[in-house]
Design a protein around this motif. Structure first.
Motif, PDB file in Angstrom:
ATOM      1  N   TYR A 270     -36.987  12.642  19.793  1.00  0.00           N
ATOM      2  CA  TYR A 270     -36.992  10.953  18.434  1.00  0.00           C
ATOM      3  C   TYR A 270     -36.030  11.639  17.324  1.00  0.00           C
ATOM      4  O   TYR A 270     -35.605  11.276  16.945  1.00  0.00           O
ATOM      5  N   ILE A 271     -35.791  12.991  17.234  1.00  0.00           N
ATOM      6  CA  ILE A 271     -35.140  13.803  16.289  1.00  0.00           C
ATOM      7  C   ILE A 271     -33.956  14.269  16.424  1.00  0.00           C
ATOM      8  O   ILE A 271     -32.531  13.143  16.178  1.00  0.00           O
ATOM      9  N   PHE A 272     -33.545  14.169  17.680  1.00  0.00           N
ATOM     10  CA  PHE A 272     -32.368  14.816  18.106  1.00  0.00           C
ATOM     11  C   PHE A 272     -31.505  13.099  18.797  1.00  0.00           C
ATOM     12  O   PHE A 272     -30.120  12.993  19.078  1.00  0.00           O
ATOM     13  N   SER A 273     -32.450  12.540  18.563  1.00  0.00           N
ATOM     14  CA  SER A 273     -31.543  11.208  19.119  1.00  0.00           C
ATOM     15  C   SER A 273     -30.818  10.252  18.848  1.00  0.00           C
ATOM     16  O   SER A 273     -30.734  10.644  17.511  1.00  0.00           O
ATOM     17  N   GLY A 274     -29.532   9.834  19.801  1.00  0.00           N
ATOM     18  CA  GLY A 274     -28.231   9.341  19.144  1.00  0.00           C
ATOM     19  C   GLY A 274     -28.305   8.180  17.929  1.00  0.00           C
ATOM     20  O   GLY A 274     -28.182   7.583  17.108  1.00  0.00           O
ATOM     21  N   LYS A 275     -29.776   7.354  18.308  1.00  0.00           N
ATOM     22  CA  LYS A 275     -30.100   6.585  17.732  1.00  0.00           C
ATOM     23  C   LYS A 275     -31.221   6.776  17.041  1.00  0.00           C
ATOM     24  O   LYS A 275     -32.506   6.580  17.317  1.00  0.00           O
ATOM     25  N   ARG A 276     -30.993   7.453  15.705  1.00  0.00           N
ATOM     26  CA  ARG A 276     -32.183   8.224  15.160  1.00  0.00           C
ATOM     27  C   ARG A 276     -32.687   7.032  14.274  1.00  0.00           C
ATOM     28  O   ARG A 276     -32.854   6.448  13.560  1.00  0.00           O
ATOM     29  N   TYR A 277     -34.513   6.567  14.317  1.00  0.00           N
ATOM     30  CA  TYR A 277     -35.296   5.778  13.958  1.00  0.00           C
ATOM     31  C   TYR A 277     -35.474   6.143  12.771  1.00  0.00           C
ATOM     32  O   TYR A 277     -35.542   8.041  11.762  1.00  0.00           O
TER      33      TYR A 277
END
Length: 254
Positions: free
Chosen positions: A115-122
């Protein structure tokens, strides 16, 4: 340089859940061990080596309010699981956290913290800048850090040398080339898991033998299991210049 031992325990910590041995039941604060991690302050530069599962509690207990970088020794969970807790430093310092590790370590972190490196960052996730290192020296804000390659059974692990201080955890073999990199170290930290033989860690006797071979002025043992014995008993039996580290121990080095 000021070195603070944030944690000196093995992967399960001490006390171990459900264990009623004398060490786990001990009231001596030195027998209470978070997972292994160390904080290093050099002038204004603030570093931690490894962010285990106890990272948040360790940082709060040590009163660390600024952090400039994280360095990882290897990818095992007891050394990486607390990475999410760098977020308050992101918010306070308003910058990404530089995270240094070998490629396979950073790849493991990217899988575990996808989740840290996701393209859609929370919103609110940790802000991280991953920086690959190898076996060659690197610098952080002008401070040279020399990797010390060691073996954790069949897994390559890095120790680190900064000036006359060397930190090695999770090892049961130090190659001759690495021993040359350690020569002249005045303060050494080395893992010493337990009394009995272990597949991937130095025993106490092996750690003492290695410490004598390296010949640092002062050696401190870390990554300690409840199977090693009571701190007070074991520490008193160690040779001069060798001691057990404990959580919260601070060293002020020249």
């Amino acid at each position: 340089m000021k070195v603070t031992f944030l944690g000196t325990g093995t992967s399960q910590g001490v006390p171990v859940i459900g264990c009623s041995c004398p060490v786990c039941k001990s009231l001596d604060f030195r027998d209470k061990r978070f997972r292994s991690s160390v904080h290093i302050q050099i002038g204004k530069l603030s570093l931690v080596i490894d962010t285990g599962p106890d990272f948040r509690s360790q940082i709060l207990r040590a009163g660390i309010t600024e952090l400039d970088a994280v360095i990882f020794t290897h990818e095992h969970k007891d050394h990486t699981a607390g990475l999410d807790d760098i977020r308050p430093f992101n918010f306070k310092q308003r910058k990404d956290m530089p995270v240094f590790g070998k490629p396979q370590v950073l790849e493991q972190i990217k899988r575990e913290f996808a989740y840290i490196f996701s393209g859609k960052r929370y919103p609110g996730v940790p802000q991280v800048e991953t920086i690959e290192i190898d076996d060659n020296p690197f610098t952080i804000e002008g401070i040279t850090i020399t990797p010390i390659p060691v073996m954790h059974y069949k897994l390559p692990v890095l120790g680190f040398r900064i000036g006359d201080f060397t930190y090695i955890t999770d090892a049961n073999h130090i190659p001759e080339d690495s021993l040359k990199l350690i020569e002249g170290t005045e303060t050494l930290v080395l893992n010493a898991l337990q009394m009995e033989s272990h597949i991937s860690h130095f025993t106490l006797d092996e750690a003492v033998e290695m410490a004598k071979k390296i010949g640092a002025k002062n050696t401190y043992f870390t990554h300690i299991s409840h199977k090693l014995g009571l701190h007070n008993t074991v520490d008193q039996e160690l040779p001069e210049g060798i001691a057990l580290a404990y959580d919260g121990l601070q060293l002020t080095l020249g």
